[in-house]
Write an enzyme that holds these catalytic residues in place. Structure first.
Site, mmCIF file in Angstrom:
data_model
loop_
_atom_site.group_PDB
_atom_site.id
_atom_site.type_symbol
_atom_site.label_atom_id
_atom_site.label_comp_id
_atom_site.label_asym_id
_atom_site.label_seq_id
_atom_site.Cartn_x
_atom_site.Cartn_y
_atom_site.Cartn_z
ATOM 1 C CB SER A 63 -0.865 -0.056 1.347
ATOM 2 O OG SER A 63 -0.102 0.306 2.424
ATOM 3 C CE LYS A 64 -0.252 8.440 -0.300
ATOM 4 N NZ LYS A 64 0.944 8.646 0.852
ATOM 5 N NE ARG A 65 -1.730 5.360 6.423
ATOM 6 C CZ ARG A 65 -1.279 6.589 6.273
ATOM 7 N NH1 ARG A 65 -0.127 7.178 5.930
ATOM 8 N NH2 ARG A 65 -2.534 7.548 6.511
ATOM 9 N N GLY A 111 5.283 2.371 1.487
ATOM 10 C CA GLY A 111 6.308 3.238 0.746
ATOM 11 C C GLY A 111 6.688 4.450 1.504
ATOM 12 C CG ASP A 112 4.132 7.501 2.459
ATOM 13 O OD1 ASP A 112 4.735 7.647 1.482
ATOM 14 O OD2 ASP A 112 2.804 7.611 2.629
#
Length: 511
Positions: free
Chosen positions: A263-265, A267-268
RNA sequence: GCACCGUUCGUCUAGCCAGGUCAGGACGCCAGGUUUUCAUCCUGGUAACACGGGUUCAAAUCCCGUACGGUGUACCA
């Protein structure tokens, strides 16, 4: 030569930036189409007006552009099966929904969202799950339970309604998936999905099946999240009496650690991009990093992505797009989800960076210099690139491996000083200055010859001299062949750095 | 909960369909070599068939079960 019978599509919904899982799905579709001489279509599934995000469609197109994935038909290309945006095909879906109602495969339902939510909650409190199925539809407000005149009255009253698929009862649906083989599901566990929403738009299921049929799609290659709704789609094809395309459900991309899909998270949290291109959310203003902006080459990105879930069956690892097309085969796609591995992605980037010509790299590096306000002067940047490119994974790392070509060190790495700046170093370096001062030909070969001859004559240690010398020129124990470096910076700069180094480091006392 | 899908080194994976190889490769990691340094590079090493049963002379491979994981279960796609 085109094989007109092979037609595949990628059909994203423009709800935000395209996730790398989506890019991979598109890539496999593209490879499959090219491999088989078929066509690849880009269709935009924007049937959810609430989730529409401005700029998302443009982002998708630009992302594929960057990746080198080309479409034959679609939103930007046109084609004889358009329009390719589902919002522009609204009227088409209504006709097909009507047809299903006429043939008894679908019905009107008048239950409001609130009523259904209430039912769901009620069922949940009894530890049951509410499904709008063959049993429940008998007790709900729809054209199956209401009389003809009542139904007509509601319809004419302009009241809101949806169209639901009338899922056949207790039927075994046998499906064939190109990756997973035979999959069987009994319709008894399925519900009457909404095909047509009260806002006049179709749901994914209807639009998808209708479009795939109308656009003569031969192979539906999509993410595994669609496998549970395959029985519905197959039932829809049967209800329309249409030939079915072949289906292939791709495994998902998983997070590098822990559980769940990427998920995008993640990556962060872990510090790597989840999107091909940088994206700034128009509402929140929040920016997500992209592979392009992080300095990955598109060919490395594609190579890495292609091998995440597919392999050629032999031990090759490096593929350009052409080679991927040649090698690709749907039955070599794996069944299980893959975790993204940043180390390997970086390794791929390293490989492609080294493969680039020194000239191409200097063009990219010149931009870096410019951003740092460094004047490259008359230096041969391509030559410098050749010396340092093997030491980095990214163009952005080139500077720290080559800054000493452009400016004198302003500090000396303490570790290196401790290890390499010996008691004799000061005197030896003073001597070396006097050796280099008269040299007029400052080419690498010549200075190397001169210095080595001097070392041999004096019987100094090669390591001791060279390491001290490097410390004065570079400021640390790093960098390419030292004589190449001093050729680039020239005699004056070399001697300047030596003088300055002697001044700063001074003479180390024997202890 | 229910349905469906999946499970080989830390990671990506080959091998499974057509049972018989010391289970192969790559990334990472470790060691050695090359080098004036660092990096590259070369060589070597590390490490896996989820578990239990069955079929068979023989199972990573076929069958059943369990565990674990994933997805779905919206008037989202």
């Amino acid at each position: 030569m085109k094989n007109s019978t092979i037609r595949v599509r990628f059909a994203p919904s423009p709800t935000g930036p395209l996730h790398i899982g989506g890019v991979r799905t598109a890539l496999y579709n593209y490879l499959f189409a090219r491999k088989n001489g078929g066509s690849f279509i880009l269709r935009i599934e924007d049937t959810d007006q609430n989730r529409f995000v401005p700029g998302a469609e443009e982002y998708i197109v630009e992302a594929f552009n960057w990746c080198g994935i080309e479409f034959d038909e679609g939103v930007t290309k046109g084609g004889e099966f358009g329009p390719y945006r589902q919002s522009e095909r609204k009227e088409i879906y209504r006709q097909y929904a009507d047809r299903l109602i006429e043939t008894g495969h679908a019905y009107y339902a008048f239950d409001t969202a609130e009523e259904l939510n209430k039912l769901r909650q009620q069922f949940e409190s009894e530890k049951k799950t509410f499904t709008y199925d063959a049993e429940q539809r008998k007790h709900l407000k729809n054209s199956l339970t209401l009389s003809k005149s009542e139904v007509e009255k509601i319809l004419n009253d302009d009241s809101q309604y949806v169209v639901r698929f009338k899922m056949p009862e207790d039927q075994l649906i046998i499906m064939e998936d190109e990756i997973r083989g035979r999959v069987e599901v009994n319709t008894g566990v399925l519900d009457d999905k909404i095909l047509f929403k009260s806002d006049g738009m179709p749901t994914y299921h209807l639009a998808n099946v209708v479009d795939d049929h109308l656009m003569k799609i031969s192979h539906v290659i999509r993410g595994e999240e669609w496998l549970p709704s395959l029985p519905l789609h197959v039932s829809l094809y049967d209800a329309f009496r249409w030939d079915k395309p072949k289906f292939a459900h791709l495994p998902l991309l998983l997070k590098p650690d822990g559980k769940g899909k990427l998920s995008k998270r993640d990556g962060d949290r872990l510090g790597f991009p989840v999107f091909p291109l940088q994206w700034t959310d128009p509402k929140s203003g929040e920016t997500s990093r992209g592979y392009r902006e992080d300095g990955y080459f598109p060919e490395a990105f594609i190579n890495m992505l292609a091998l995440l879930g597919w392999n050629p069956g032999d031990e090759r690892e490096f593929f350009n797009m052409e080679e991927l097309i040649e090698a690709f085969s749907i039955d070599k796609v794996g069944k299980s989800g893959s975790r993204f591995d940043q180390e390997k992605a970086n390794w791929f980037n390293h490989h492609y960076l080294v493969e680039k010509s020194n000239e191409e790299l200097s063009d990219l590096f010149l931009l870096v210099l410019k951003s740092k306000n460094i004047d490259p002067g008359k230096k041969n940047i391509a030559f410098i690139m050749g010396l340092v490119k093997e030491r980095v994974n990214f163009v952005s790392e080139l500077w720290e491996q080559s800054s000493f070509f452009f400016k004198a060190p302003n500090e000396y790495d303490p570790q290196t000083v401790k290890k390499r700046w010996k008691t004799d170093s000061f005197g030896q370096m003073q001597e070396l200055i006097s050796i280099l001062e008269p040299v007029t030909d400052f080419t690498s070969d010549n200075t190397e010859n001169t210095v080595k001859t001097w070392i041999e004559q004096k019987e100094y240690g090669m390591g001791a001299i060279m390491n001290a010398f490097r410390l004065l020129i570079v400021g640390a124990a790093k960098g390419p062949h030292l004589f190449d470096i001093i050729e680039v910076i020239g005699k004056k700069e070399t001697l300047d750095r030596m003088h300055k180094g002697l001044e700063v480091l001074g003479k180390k006392e024997a202890n």
